[in-house]
Every structure is written in structure tokens, then in C-alpha cells.
Scaffold this motif. Structure first.
Motif: not given
Lengths: 209, 251
Positions: B192-207
Motif C-alpha cells: 500500500q505504499i502509494g497511500t502510506v508514502a503520503g503519510t511518512r513525511s511532509a513530502l507528497s507520496a510521489e516525492e
């Protein structure tokens, strides 16, 4: 043909060093074999603790069991010197008993090793699993191959003893086999210390946040 | 030990001495085993010295008495010590080369590892790309270019799946539930990285996903070791875009 038989009866073929040719050559071989094992042991030490996936040494090495097999190998070295001293005394019965005892103990040692490799495979450690597996199996595998060759050599001497070819006139045959056998034993002393006693408690990288 | 006279055979130790030697070897091995019995000694640096000394003692006793170097021509001892010394020095040099210079071998390798530029070009037989890779160009993924790329989103997710399961080895460390063979557990599950990624840091999921690939240690997920390798330089720009698109699509 007659000449060859003549030479065979001539036990000590010396050169300017005063050492029998075969013995001299054999010590040179042992000296180079030190380099061979030196390279394998160093490789293990260099890659020690660098595996990224398990199993790690601490997960699978069975040190008490290996201590027992180490005892067996030490015992076999003792049997080997007894075989040599029986040969010097032309004690044919002693020669056979001690040669067979040495070979059997060598086989027990190899049995332990096969069991160990088998167990490791069942716990998921193969030669390609990680750096530990690659370096461990390469090193102990080559040692096991040396022991196995020694076992064959010992049984050959054992069979020759029934043809009257092992006696005090040919003591060098047994002595050189003994040198090989003890060498394999000292290599194991080093492997046992470094891989098991010292490195046997290595764990994987600490998983932290 | 022996008088040193008489014929060669009488110079060898007697049976009684062989027995004593065997007992000494046994005792030393038993002591070694006892040393590492207490848990505090297991793998401790304290045990190292005694263990090495004891095994050197065993080694010496075997070559001197069982292999009777002590009673034989000194030339044999010299020959053997020669090989032994050479083997030991090579070993120490090798270990020193990896470990002695800076920190642990791993740090040493990480600090010095050079990406193998030729790999991709060789694989595609694209010699001009290889030639270009040899010319130092500004790093493609600096902070600013990263942001600029973020808007392009030109990758092909289907092609990205092939990159992900390919020779880069992502699947060896990461699990992707709908991708057979992607069962690695060293890194986080990426299903589910496409969703998780957005929550990791201030960056957007793609960034964030780009950052994870460009600079794996920039953000280390809690509970994991910072062992993810820098693989950006092992893939082409196109593969990179496809891979990112693929991961972003995993919601």
C-alpha cells in the motif's frame, strides 16, 4: 622393473638436506596448504557479521555438539601417533587397530559434519543464502574434503597392512599419512576457535528505527 | 624431552608421553569450552584473547610432538613456519584492508562503493548511453530537480512492475502482495505504499517514494535497519520513472 623394486626397498632417499625427498616435499605441501586455508579463513573473517539476512551463526551453530566432534578429531590424532609407533615396532596387530581407529574416528567426525550441514539446510542456510553461508560452507566443506581424503588414505594403509606392506622398513608411508592427518587436525583447531568459539555468537544487524 | 641421541625412531616421544599430550590437548579444549559457557563471555572481546592463546598452544603442541617437528630436521620447521607466516600475514592484511582503515567493513564499503555505471548500458547494448554515463553530469536527482520531476509523472506503472521484480533486487527485501516472489521481509511491505508514502513525511507520496529510492537513508522507517542500498544509479531515468509510477499506483 628390477630397478624400481630396488628403489622401493630403499626407504630413505635423501638429498643434500639430509631429509628424505618425500618428507621434504610433503612439508612443502603442508606449508602451501596453510596458505590455502589461510585464504579461506581470512575470507570468513572479512565477511563476518555482514550477512543481511538470516540465519546467523547464533541461530544455528551447535557449539556443544561441535565440541564433541572436536574431541573425536583430537582422539584420532592420538590414534594416529599410536599407529606410527606400532609401525616402528613392527607390531602388526597394533598397526591395524590404530589405523582403523583413526579412520573410524575421522568418519565419525565427517558424520557430525554431514549432520550439521543437513541441519543447517533445514534451517534455511545454504551456500547461497548469505555471506555467512557462503564462507562457512566453503571453509568447512574444504576441511571436510581434506578429512575425507585422509580417511581414504588411512584405509588404503590398513588394506596394505594385510599384504605385509606396512612395516618398520616403510615407516615413512605411515609417517607422511600421519603428518597429513595431524595437519587436518590443526586446521580444525583454528576453525573451531574462530568460527565456533569466537564467531559462533554473531547475530544479524540490529534492526532499529 | 629426549636425549637427542640414538636412531631416528627413539627420538619420537614414548607412548606415555603421547598419552600425556593427548590429555593436555583434551584439557585445553575443555577449558576453551568452559570459557564461553557463561552467557556474558559469549562473543565477548574478553574471551577472544584467551581462546586464541589456547588454540595457539594446541596448534604448537600438535605440530611439535604429534608431527614431531621438535625432533626433526629444523629445515622442516622453517618450511612450515614460512607458509604459516605467509598465510597469517595475508589474512591480517586482508582483514586490515577491510576493517582496519575506517570503522567496520560495512561502513568502509558503504563509504567507498562506486556505482557500476556500465551495467545498464551493457545490458541494452547502448554504447552512447554508457559513454554519456562516464561524463560527469549534474546529479539527476538533486532536491530541485526532484521537485520538478514530481509534476511530470510520466512513468508507466506496468513497466515499473518489471523493474521492481527485476535484477535490482527490490523483491528480495520487500513484500508486494499481488506480485509472486516479492516476499522479502528486510524492508517494509510495499503493498500500500502509494497511500502510506503520503503519510511518512511532509513530502507528497510521489516525492517520498522518489526520496526513498534516491536517498534511502534520508528517512528510515521505524523498526527497520538503514540497509536499503542506493539503487538509483543502477537504473535508467526511464526505469526510474516507471518504478515510481508503479509504486505510486499501489494504494
Amino acid at each position: 622393473m628390477a630397478q624400481i623394486t630396488e628403489a622401493a626397498h630403499h626407504e630413505e632417499e635423501q638429498n643434500c638436506t639430509g631429509i628424505d625427498n618425500r618428507k621434504l616435499l610433503f612439508w612443502v605441501f603442508l606449508s602451501t596448504d596453510c596458505l590455502f586455508f589461510g585464504a579461506l579463513i581470512s575470507t570468513y573473517m572479512v565477511y563476518r557479521g555482514q550477512s543481511l539476512v538470516g540465519p546467523y551463526p547464533i541461530d544455528i551453530l551447535d557449539i556443544p555438539l561441535t565440541t564433541i566432534s572436536t574431541f573425536v578429531l583430537l582422539c584420532s590424532s592420538f590414534a594416529m601417533v599410536m599407529a606410527l609407533s606400532a609401525t616402528q615396532k613392527d607390531d602388526l596387530k597394533g598397526i591395524r587397530i590404530w589405523l582403523a581407529a583413526t579412520a573410524v574416528m575421522g568418519m565419525v567426525f565427517i558424520g557430525f559434519q554431514i549432520f550439521e550441514f543437513w541441519e543447517f539446510a533445514h534451517h534455511g542456510l545454504l551456500i547461497s543464502t548469505n555471506l555467512f553461508g557462503s564462507t562457512f560452507f566453503t571453509l568447512t566443506g574444504f576441511h571436510g574434503a581434506h578429512v575425507s581424503l585422509g580417511i581414504v588414505w588411512l584405509w588404503v594403509l590398513f588394506i596394505l597392512s594385510f599384504r605385509g606392506k606396512v612395516n618398520s622398513a616403510r615407516v615413512l608411508d605411515v609417517e607422511i599419512c600421519g603428518l597429513y592427518w595431524h595437519f587436518v587436525d590443526i586446521v580444525w583447531i583454528v576453525i573451531f576457535t574462530l568460527l565456533y568459539l569466537v564467531g559462533g555468537f554473531d547475530a544479524g544487524p540490529v534492526i532499529t528505527g | 624431552m629426549s636425549s637427542g641421541h640414538g636412531n631416528e625412531h627413539s627420538k619420537h616421544p614414548s607412548t606415555k608421553k603421547y598419552v600425556i599430550i593427548a590429555i593436555i590437548l583434551f584439557v585445553i579444549t575443555a577449558i576453551e569450552f568452559l570459557i564461553i559457557l557463561p552467557e556474558s563471555m559469549q562473543g565477548s572481546a574478553l574471551a577472544f584473547g584467551p581462546l586464541v592463546l589456547l588454540s595457539i598452544a594446541k596448534f604448537y603442541i600438535v605440530i611439535m610432538f604429534y608431527m614431531h617437528l621438535k625432533f626433526d630436521n629444523p629445515l622442516l620447521t622453517k618450511i612450515f613456519y614460512g607458509g604459516l607466516a605467509l598465510g597469517t600475514v595475508v589474512g591480517i592484511a586482508l582483514i586490515g584492508l577491510y576493517a582496519g582503515l575506517t570503522g567496520t567493513p560495512r561502513e568502509y564499503a558503504e563509504a567507498r562503493a562506486v556505482p557500476y555505471e556500465g551495467y545498464y548500458a551493457e545490458k541494452t547494448n547502448d554504447s552512447s548511453a554508457y559513454a554519456q554515463s562516464l561524463i560527469p553530469t549534474p546529479a539527476p536527482m538533486t532536491e530541485s530537480s526532484n521537485a520538478a520531476d514530481a509534476s511530470t509523472g510520466s512513468g508507466d506503472a506496468a513497466a515499473g512492475e518489471a523493474v521492481f521484480s527485476g535484477t535490482l533486487g527490490c523483491v528480495g527485501c520487500h513484500t508486494m502482495e499481488d506480485l509472486p516472489g516479492a516476499v522479502g521481509v528486510l524492508g517494509p511491505n510495499l503493498s500500500q505504499i502509494g497511500t502510506v508514502a503520503g503519510t511518512r513525511s511532509a513530502l507528497s507520496a510521489e516525492e517520498y517514494i522518489k526520496e526513498s529510492i534516491d536517498a534511502p537513508t534520508a528517512y528510515v522507517v521505524e523498526g527497520y535497519a538503514p540497509v536499503m542500498p542506493e539503487l538509483r544509479s543502477s537504473m535508467s531515468d526511464e526505469e526510474y520513472e516507471d518504478l515510481v509510477a508503479y509504486l505510486v499506483s499501489k494504494k
